[in-house]
Write a protein that holds these residues in place. Structure first.
Motif, PDB file in Angstrom:
ATOM      1  N   GLY A  21      -4.901 -13.843  14.557  1.00 15.24           N
ATOM      2  CA  GLY A  21      -4.419 -14.555  14.650  1.00 15.24           C
ATOM      3  C   GLY A  21      -3.983 -13.774  13.276  1.00 15.24           C
ATOM      4  N   PHE A  22      -4.112 -12.520  12.559  1.00 17.06           N
ATOM      5  CA  PHE A  22      -3.541 -12.308  11.596  1.00 17.06           C
ATOM      6  C   PHE A  22      -1.900 -12.208  11.695  1.00 17.06           C
ATOM      7  CE2 PHE A  22      -3.639  -8.454   9.246  1.00 17.06           C
ATOM      8  CZ  PHE A  22      -2.971  -8.915   7.825  1.00 17.06           C
ATOM      9  N   SER A  23      -1.125 -11.865  10.457  1.00 17.24           N
ATOM     10  CA  SER A  23      -0.342 -11.519  10.433  1.00 17.24           C
ATOM     11  C   SER A  23       0.757 -11.073   9.401  1.00 17.24           C
ATOM     12  CB  SER A  23       1.304 -13.034  10.959  1.00 17.24           C
ATOM     13  OG  SER A  23       2.461 -12.531  10.470  1.00 17.24           O
ATOM     14  N   PHE A  24       0.500  -9.653   9.354  1.00 13.85           N
ATOM     15  CA  PHE A  24       0.674  -8.459   8.655  1.00 13.85           C
ATOM     16  C   PHE A  24       1.769  -8.969   7.722  1.00 13.85           C
ATOM     17  CE2 PHE A  24       1.633  -4.444   7.137  1.00 13.85           C
ATOM     18  CZ  PHE A  24       0.696  -4.378   5.997  1.00 13.85           C
ATOM     19  N   GLU A  25       2.038  -8.904   6.485  1.00 14.47           N
ATOM     20  CA  GLU A  25       3.532  -8.788   6.314  1.00 14.47           C
ATOM     21  C   GLU A  25       3.195  -7.413   5.031  1.00 14.47           C
ATOM     22  OE1 GLU A  25       6.588 -10.678   2.848  1.00 14.47           O
ATOM     23  OE2 GLU A  25       4.693 -11.583   3.608  1.00 14.47           O
ATOM     24  N   ALA A  26       3.923  -5.989   5.123  1.00  8.18           N
ATOM     25  CA  ALA A  26       3.483  -5.019   4.178  1.00  8.18           C
ATOM     26  C   ALA A  26       4.572  -5.470   3.273  1.00  8.18           C
ATOM     27  CB  ALA A  26       4.335  -3.718   5.080  1.00  8.18           C
ATOM     28  N   GLY A  27       3.450  -5.050   2.135  1.00  9.01           N
ATOM     29  CA  GLY A  27       3.472  -5.035   0.680  1.00  9.01           C
ATOM     30  C   GLY A  27       2.729  -6.112  -0.004  1.00  9.01           C
ATOM     31  N   LYS A  61      -4.708 -12.955  -0.340  1.00  9.14           N
ATOM     32  CA  LYS A  61      -3.304 -11.904  -0.059  1.00  9.14           C
ATOM     33  C   LYS A  61      -2.621 -11.962  -1.757  1.00  9.14           C
ATOM     34  CE  LYS A  61       1.471 -12.792   2.274  1.00  9.14           C
ATOM     35  NZ  LYS A  61       2.042 -13.254   3.230  1.00  9.14           N
ATOM     36  N   THR A  62      -2.439 -10.941  -2.447  1.00  4.92           N
ATOM     37  CA  THR A  62      -2.235 -10.104  -3.515  1.00  4.92           C
ATOM     38  C   THR A  62      -0.877  -9.232  -3.197  1.00  4.92           C
ATOM     39  OG1 THR A  62      -3.537  -8.791  -3.746  1.00  4.92           O
ATOM     40  CG2 THR A  62      -3.989 -11.030  -4.435  1.00  4.92           C
ATOM     41  N   ARG A  63       0.703  -9.728  -3.739  1.00  5.08           N
ATOM     42  CA  ARG A  63       1.786  -7.896  -3.429  1.00  5.08           C
ATOM     43  C   ARG A  63       0.697  -7.726  -4.216  1.00  5.08           C
ATOM     44  NH1 ARG A  63       6.601  -7.105  -1.317  1.00  5.08           N
ATOM     45  NH2 ARG A  63       6.981  -5.267  -2.513  1.00  5.08           N
ATOM     46  N   ASP A  64       0.852  -5.840  -3.526  1.00  2.83           N
ATOM     47  CA  ASP A  64       0.562  -4.405  -4.074  1.00  2.83           C
ATOM     48  C   ASP A  64       2.363  -3.398  -4.632  1.00  2.83           C
ATOM     49  OD1 ASP A  64      -0.413  -2.197  -4.362  1.00  2.83           O
ATOM     50  OD2 ASP A  64      -0.867  -1.745  -2.398  1.00  2.83           O
ATOM     51  N   PRO A  65       1.756  -3.695  -6.010  1.00  2.87           N
ATOM     52  CA  PRO A  65       2.946  -2.661  -6.936  1.00  2.87           C
ATOM     53  C   PRO A  65       3.058  -1.362  -6.377  1.00  2.87           C
ATOM     54  CG  PRO A  65       1.131  -3.058  -8.510  1.00  2.87           C
ATOM     55  CD  PRO A  65       0.778  -3.753  -7.036  1.00  2.87           C
ATOM     56  N   LYS A  66       2.152  -0.491  -5.964  1.00  3.80           N
ATOM     57  CA  LYS A  66       2.409   0.584  -5.096  1.00  3.80           C
ATOM     58  C   LYS A  66       3.247   0.632  -4.351  1.00  3.80           C
ATOM     59  CE  LYS A  66      -1.204   1.708  -2.685  1.00  3.80           C
ATOM     60  NZ  LYS A  66      -2.795  -0.129  -2.927  1.00  3.80           N
ATOM     61  N   ILE A  67       3.827  -0.658  -3.506  1.00  6.90           N
ATOM     62  CA  ILE A  67       4.288  -0.328  -2.296  1.00  6.90           C
ATOM     63  C   ILE A  67       5.748  -0.103  -2.930  1.00  6.90           C
ATOM     64  CG2 ILE A  67       5.296  -2.789  -1.916  1.00  6.90           C
ATOM     65  CD1 ILE A  67       4.562  -0.376   1.164  1.00  6.90           C
ATOM     66  N   ASN A  68       6.238   0.145  -4.016  1.00  6.27           N
ATOM     67  CA  ASN A  68       6.829   0.055  -5.042  1.00  6.27           C
ATOM     68  C   ASN A  68       7.698   2.278  -4.478  1.00  6.27           C
ATOM     69  OD1 ASN A  68       8.004  -2.627  -4.839  1.00  6.27           O
ATOM     70  ND2 ASN A  68       6.968  -2.063  -6.981  1.00  6.27           N
ATOM     71  N   ILE A  69       6.081   2.525  -4.258  1.00  3.20           N
ATOM     72  CA  ILE A  69       6.831   3.938  -4.411  1.00  3.20           C
ATOM     73  C   ILE A  69       7.722   4.672  -3.218  1.00  3.20           C
ATOM     74  CG2 ILE A  69       4.881   5.173  -2.819  1.00  3.20           C
ATOM     75  CD1 ILE A  69       4.781   7.145  -4.996  1.00  3.20           C
ATOM     76  N   ASN A  70       7.763   3.684  -1.757  1.00  5.15           N
ATOM     77  CA  ASN A  70       8.099   3.589  -0.953  1.00  5.15           C
ATOM     78  C   ASN A  70       9.842   2.911  -0.990  1.00  5.15           C
ATOM     79  OD1 ASN A  70       7.451   3.839   1.738  1.00  5.15           O
ATOM     80  ND2 ASN A  70       9.034   2.659   2.367  1.00  5.15           N
ATOM     81  N   ASP A  71      10.524   4.581  -0.765  1.00  3.33           N
ATOM     82  CA  ASP A  71      11.395   4.435  -1.901  1.00  3.33           C
ATOM     83  C   ASP A  71      11.970   6.001  -1.921  1.00  3.33           C
ATOM     84  OD1 ASP A  71      14.768   3.052  -1.914  1.00  3.33           O
ATOM     85  OD2 ASP A  71      13.557   1.108  -3.405  1.00  3.33           O
ATOM     86  N   ILE A  72      13.908   5.782  -2.046  1.00  5.95           N
ATOM     87  CA  ILE A  72      14.553   6.590  -2.160  1.00  5.95           C
ATOM     88  C   ILE A  72      14.194   7.085  -4.357  1.00  5.95           C
ATOM     89  CG2 ILE A  72      16.633   8.587  -1.947  1.00  5.95           C
ATOM     90  CD1 ILE A  72      17.435   6.721   0.314  1.00  5.95           C
ATOM     91  N   TRP A  73      14.366   8.340  -4.589  1.00  5.23           N
ATOM     92  CA  TRP A  73      14.622   9.127  -5.940  1.00  5.23           C
ATOM     93  C   TRP A  73      15.129   9.912  -6.110  1.00  5.23           C
ATOM     94  CZ3 TRP A  73      11.475   5.071  -8.164  1.00  5.23           C
ATOM     95  CH2 TRP A  73      10.854   4.291  -7.339  1.00  5.23           C
ATOM     96  N   ALA A  74      16.197   9.805  -7.832  1.00  2.34           N
ATOM     97  CA  ALA A  74      16.598  11.062  -7.657  1.00  2.34           C
ATOM     98  C   ALA A  74      16.230  11.483  -9.002  1.00  2.34           C
ATOM     99  CB  ALA A  74      18.133  10.424  -8.111  1.00  2.34           C
ATOM    100  N   VAL A  75      15.913  12.744  -9.252  1.00  3.92           N
ATOM    101  CA  VAL A  75      15.211  13.630  -9.964  1.00  3.92           C
ATOM    102  C   VAL A  75      15.581  13.865 -11.222  1.00  3.92           C
ATOM    103  CG1 VAL A  75      13.897  15.764 -10.304  1.00  3.92           C
ATOM    104  CG2 VAL A  75      14.060  14.992  -8.292  1.00  3.92           C
TER     105      VAL A  75
END
Length: 223
Positions: A66-72, A104-118
């Motif tokens: 009965g649970f449907s997961f949504e990333a983030g 069910k709350t948006r998790d801001p730390k998921i935004n680290i999941n990306d490509i970053w230029a130093v």
């Protein structure tokens, strides 16, 4: 003659084959990870508690009916646990069923999941090109719990050994062994990566920090 009915009342028990049940509060982390069950699989990360604790996430090798997961998103669920009988040896003896979605709350730390230029190393800005060399790039993949990229000369890859709000730890990082005309930036980058234990995430910007909060590597998000 009076006969006590207590003995009869004790017979109202769970019938053979009927599942024993229990309810608990489950927290579901905002991303899944690669894990190893009977075979390689993808796992939710959960905590079974009223209040989640940083760094206490555990891999969850079952499903929740009965649970449907949504990333983030972070989830707080009320779960019914049904103890099953006569299950196959490689199957779980517990069936997990969603009773109620509490949060069910948006998790801001998921935004680290990306490509970053130093853009800077230890507070010193770096040029986007150094004698024809590209600036370092970092790609963070929470689903694989890996960090990959280029140090300005060589490709690198490593495990994310720990991750939570403001905390990130890298395992051993492997690199290719090519020599470039200018190794100053790659050497500084690799030295800084070995000291990372924390991070700060702002809109479009990521900063890796040491255990004392000193800035090691500053990055900007690649569009």
């Amino acid at each position: 003659m009076y006969k006590p009915l207590l003995t009869l009342s004790l017979l109202v028990l769970i019938s053979p084959g009927q599942a024993m049940t229990d309810e608990s509060i489950f927290w579901i982390n905002s991303f899944t990870v690669q894990c190893e069950g009977v075979s390689p699989m993808t796992c939710l990360q959960v905590q079974e508690s009223d209040v989640p604790e940083p760094g206490k996430w555990m891999n969850f090798y079952s499903s929740i009916d009965g649970f449907s997961f949504e990333a983030g998103y972070l989830y707080k669920l009320r779960i019914r646990k049904e103890m099953l009988e006569d299950v196959p040896a490689d199957a779980s003896s517990i069936r997990y069923v969603l009773v109620q979605l509490l949060e069910k709350t948006r998790d801001p730390k998921i935004n680290i999941n990306d490509i970053w230029a130093v853009t800077a190393i230890q507070g010193e800005p770096i040029d986007m090109r150094q004698d024809g060399q590209a600036a370092p790039l970092i790609e963070v993949s929470l689903s694989a719990m890996r960090v990959t990229g280029k140090d300005g000369c060589n490709n690198f890859t490593g495990q994310i050994a720990g991750f939570d709000d403001g905390v990130i730890e890298f395992g051993p990082i492997a690199t290719t062994r090519m020599m470039c005309p200018d190794m100053s930036v790659p050497d500084k980058f690799n030295s800084a990566m070995q000291q990372v234990s924390n991070y700060r995430l702002d809109p479009g910007r990521l900063v890796f920090l040491d255990s004392d909060g000193n800035e090691l590597i500053a990055c900007k998000k690649i569009d």
